[in-house]
Design a protein around this motif. Structure first.
Motif, PDB file in Angstrom:
ATOM      1  N   TYR A 297       0.855  -1.188   0.000  1.00 11.84           N
ATOM      2  CA  TYR A 297       0.000   0.000   0.000  1.00 11.84           C
ATOM      3  C   TYR A 297       0.890   1.236   0.000  1.00 11.84           C
ATOM      4  O   TYR A 297       1.084   1.890   1.037  1.00 11.84           O
ATOM      5  CB  TYR A 297      -0.963  -0.038   1.199  1.00 11.84           C
ATOM      6  CG  TYR A 297      -1.764  -1.319   1.176  1.00 11.84           C
ATOM      7  CD1 TYR A 297      -2.890  -1.427   0.374  1.00 11.84           C
ATOM      8  CD2 TYR A 297      -1.327  -2.441   1.868  1.00 11.84           C
ATOM      9  CE1 TYR A 297      -3.588  -2.629   0.285  1.00 11.84           C
ATOM     10  CE2 TYR A 297      -2.026  -3.638   1.798  1.00 11.84           C
ATOM     11  CZ  TYR A 297      -3.147  -3.729   1.003  1.00 11.84           C
ATOM     12  OH  TYR A 297      -3.823  -4.919   0.904  1.00 11.84           O
TER      13      TYR A 297
ATOM     14  N   ASP B 198       0.490   4.208  -1.093  1.00 10.04           N
ATOM     15  CA  ASP B 198      -0.125   5.496  -0.788  1.00 10.04           C
ATOM     16  C   ASP B 198      -0.066   5.814   0.695  1.00 10.04           C
ATOM     17  O   ASP B 198      -0.104   6.976   1.096  1.00 10.04           O
ATOM     18  CB  ASP B 198      -1.576   5.525  -1.274  1.00 10.04           C
ATOM     19  CG  ASP B 198      -2.411   4.415  -0.654  1.00 10.04           C
ATOM     20  OD1 ASP B 198      -1.918   3.265  -0.622  1.00 10.04           O
ATOM     21  OD2 ASP B 198      -3.539   4.694  -0.218  1.00 10.04           O
ATOM     22  N   ARG B 199       0.042   4.771   1.549  1.00 15.16           N
ATOM     23  CA  ARG B 199       0.163   5.018   2.980  1.00 15.16           C
ATOM     24  C   ARG B 199       1.444   4.423   3.566  1.00 15.16           C
ATOM     25  O   ARG B 199       1.563   4.282   4.776  1.00 15.16           O
ATOM     26  CB  ARG B 199      -1.070   4.504   3.726  1.00 15.16           C
ATOM     27  CG  ARG B 199      -1.524   3.094   3.376  1.00 15.16           C
ATOM     28  CD  ARG B 199      -2.874   2.814   4.043  1.00 15.16           C
ATOM     29  NE  ARG B 199      -3.356   1.458   3.852  1.00 15.16           N
ATOM     30  CZ  ARG B 199      -4.189   1.085   2.874  1.00 15.16           C
ATOM     31  NH1 ARG B 199      -4.602   1.986   1.989  1.00 15.16           N
ATOM     32  NH2 ARG B 199      -4.594  -0.175   2.776  1.00 15.16           N
ATOM     33  N   ASN B 200       2.374   4.037   2.688  1.00 10.40           N
ATOM     34  CA  ASN B 200       3.682   3.552   3.107  1.00 10.40           C
ATOM     35  C   ASN B 200       3.560   2.354   4.043  1.00 10.40           C
ATOM     36  O   ASN B 200       4.165   2.309   5.122  1.00 10.40           O
ATOM     37  CB  ASN B 200       4.479   4.676   3.789  1.00 10.40           C
ATOM     38  CG  ASN B 200       5.969   4.391   3.829  1.00 10.40           C
ATOM     39  OD1 ASN B 200       6.531   3.785   2.916  1.00 10.40           O
ATOM     40  ND2 ASN B 200       6.621   4.816   4.898  1.00 10.40           N
ATOM     41  N   ARG B 201       2.773   1.373   3.592  1.00  8.27           N
ATOM     42  CA  ARG B 201       2.487   0.222   4.443  1.00  8.27           C
ATOM     43  C   ARG B 201       2.646  -1.096   3.678  1.00  8.27           C
ATOM     44  O   ARG B 201       2.411  -1.174   2.465  1.00  8.27           O
ATOM     45  CB  ARG B 201       1.051   0.281   4.991  1.00  8.27           C
ATOM     46  CG  ARG B 201       0.765   1.473   5.892  1.00  8.27           C
ATOM     47  CD  ARG B 201       1.422   1.316   7.246  1.00  8.27           C
ATOM     48  NE  ARG B 201       1.005   2.355   8.164  1.00  8.27           N
ATOM     49  CZ  ARG B 201       1.653   3.508   8.360  1.00  8.27           C
ATOM     50  NH1 ARG B 201       2.755   3.761   7.647  1.00  8.27           N
ATOM     51  NH2 ARG B 201       1.214   4.383   9.231  1.00  8.27           N
TER      52      ARG B 201
ATOM     53  N   ILE C  18      -0.028  -4.959  10.255  1.00  3.21           N
ATOM     54  CA  ILE C  18       0.236  -3.751   9.464  1.00  3.21           C
ATOM     55  C   ILE C  18       1.661  -3.312   9.754  1.00  3.21           C
ATOM     56  O   ILE C  18       2.019  -3.053  10.908  1.00  3.21           O
ATOM     57  CB  ILE C  18      -0.748  -2.621   9.818  1.00  3.21           C
ATOM     58  CG1 ILE C  18      -2.194  -3.125   9.750  1.00  3.21           C
ATOM     59  CG2 ILE C  18      -0.524  -1.423   8.905  1.00  3.21           C
ATOM     60  CD1 ILE C  18      -2.598  -3.641   8.400  1.00  3.21           C
TER      61      ILE C  18
ATOM     62  N   GLY D 205       4.924  -0.737   8.861  1.00  5.28           N
ATOM     63  CA  GLY D 205       5.347   0.537   8.308  1.00  5.28           C
ATOM     64  C   GLY D 205       6.830   0.748   8.490  1.00  5.28           C
ATOM     65  O   GLY D 205       7.581  -0.193   8.788  1.00  5.28           O
TER      66      GLY D 205
ATOM     67  N   ASP E  28       9.798   6.459   9.723  1.00  2.00           N
ATOM     68  CA  ASP E  28       8.844   7.262   8.951  1.00  2.00           C
ATOM     69  C   ASP E  28       9.327   7.617   7.549  1.00  2.00           C
ATOM     70  O   ASP E  28       8.692   8.418   6.853  1.00  2.00           O
ATOM     71  CB  ASP E  28       8.475   8.559   9.700  1.00  2.00           C
ATOM     72  CG  ASP E  28       7.710   8.273  10.979  1.00  2.00           C
ATOM     73  OD1 ASP E  28       6.928   7.297  10.985  1.00  2.00           O
ATOM     74  OD2 ASP E  28       7.905   9.001  11.965  1.00  2.00           O
TER      75      ASP E  28
ATOM     76  N   PRO F  51      10.003   6.769   3.523  1.00  2.12           N
ATOM     77  CA  PRO F  51       9.297   5.924   2.554  1.00  2.12           C
ATOM     78  C   PRO F  51       9.998   4.575   2.390  1.00  2.12           C
ATOM     79  O   PRO F  51      11.228   4.502   2.310  1.00  2.12           O
ATOM     80  CB  PRO F  51       9.361   6.738   1.251  1.00  2.12           C
ATOM     81  CG  PRO F  51       9.563   8.149   1.707  1.00  2.12           C
ATOM     82  CD  PRO F  51      10.398   8.065   2.948  1.00  2.12           C
TER      83      PRO F  51
END
Length: 382
Positions: free
Chosen positions: A280, A282-285, A326, A328, A332, A334
């Motif tokens: 994902y 778009d949300r860096n996940r 989830i 990430g 923080d 990318p």
């Protein structure tokens, strides 16, 4: 019971999520604790609650199949069925059905011990005792659960109630005082080996003092035991008055133990293998197939970390649902998702290996070549 053999399989070919046990690290951890206890002159009574397997128990006892602690009646029955002959049910006793099962263990295991911290628990034992005469049956072997700072279970050794309980056990024909049992749970709040050793010194001092005061009253106390994995992994050079250690988690260790100062990351013998199943950007996940039913939601209160990824410090497990995790960025920044293609295997270091082990019905035992050579199946139930 022989180790459960299986066709040799590369760890990456296993289905996920699954729990991986590195056998060489387990053996090192077990031998180190045996050697440490021998050097200190204390008996090791390893706790089975972390792994609940025959194979792990044999390694922890050095092959003796004796002198263990358990936290459920099911574990006690399981190890009795596999020939273990000195078992402490280290849990405050209660419940009519459990008492029936405990009585059966008392009758068939050479050295079966129970634990109490209240006179009502003692009364339950007495209500379920065979007649005790010189030629019939045997008395209950009873440990007193003692609290010297953790404030979970156990009698306060500085209160008269503790002495009264000990005197009652000592005087009754149906009971025998086997010893004292102290869980050093507050050692989990430590942040360094030095802090751990300070806790152990205080616990050993207070426990030995209680045993000495019982002796002054004419009450023999054969075993004076303390334990937790941090306290037994980083003890002081001497523990005067202590005769027994009862740690458990050290067979696997985990991040929690590392953060207390009990072990190095290299001592952690377990991983949970998972797969990437979603991207994902778009949300860096990322999403992995490992939720709280495979890794648990236990976490470090200071950092909110559930776990860490082996060899991927840039990743952080942010949250979990039942079957999904989830993931990430830990800083923080990318993520380059091309580095984590769909179906990529990732390996997770658990925060609490006891909790993780309790979620898996089989442990895949791995050698130095990342080849699965055996499976261990734990006892389940209560």
């Amino acid at each position: 019971m022989a180790v459960s053999k299986r066709k040799r399989v590369d760890v990456r070919d296993l289905d996920s999520p699954c729990m991986i046990v590195y056998e060489s690290i387990v053996r090192q951890n077990c031998q180190a604790m045996l050697d440490r206890c021998k050097a200190l002159g204390v008996q090791l009574r390893p706790h089975m609650k972390t792994h609940k397997t025959v194979e792990g128990a044999r390694l922890m006892t050095g092959g003796s199949c004796s002198c263990i602690a358990v936290s459920t009646v099911a574990e006690a029955e399981f190890y009795a069925d596999h020939g273990f002959d000195d078992i402490l049910y280290a849990y405050p006793i209660a419940g009519e059905k459990k008492i029936e099962r405990v009585l059966a263990l008392h009758q068939r295991v050479d050295n079966f011990h129970v634990m109490v911290d209240h006179c009502d628990q003692l009364a339950l034992l007495l209500q379920n005792s065979e007649p005790v005469t010189k030629n019939l049956a045997k008395p209950w072997s009873v440990f007193i659960d003692v609290d010297v700072g953790y404030n979970r279970t156990g009698v306060n050794p500085f209160y008269d109630y503790a002495f009264g309980l000990a005197e009652t056990i000592d005087k009754l024909r149906s009971t025998h005082l086997a010893g004292l049992y102290v869980h050093c749970g507050h050692s989990y709040h430590c942040k360094s080996p030095e802090e751990i050793r300070t806790v152990v010194k205080e616990v050993a001092r207070d426990t030995a003092q209680f045993a000495a005061q019982l002796s002054e009253r004419g009450i023999a106390c054969p075993v004076v035991g303390i334990g937790s994995t941090p306290s037994c992994s980083q003890p002081p050079d001497t523990v005067p008055g202590i005769t027994e250690f009862h740690p458990g988690n050290y067979i696997f260790y985990d991040l929690q133990q590392h953060w207390t100062g009990a072990c190095e990351v290299s001592d952690i013998a377990v991983r949970v293998m998972t797969r990437v199943i979603g991207h994902y950007p778009d949300r860096n996940r990322l999403v992995i197939d490992c939720g709280f039913t495979a890794i648990s939601k236990q976490h470090d209160a200071d950092t909110s970390l559930y776990a860490k990824f082996d060899d991927h410090s840039e990743l952080k497990l942010l949250s979990m649902s039942q079957e999904l995790g989830i993931v990430g960025s830990s800083d923080d920044r990318p993520l380059n998702l091309d580095n984590y293609p769909i179906d990529k295997r990732l390996f997770i270091l658990p925060y609490h290996s006891c909790a993780v082990a309790g979620l898996h019905s089989v442990y895949h035992v791995v050698d130095e070549t990342d080849t699965c050579t055996a499976t261990w199946k734990p006892c389940r139930g209560w």
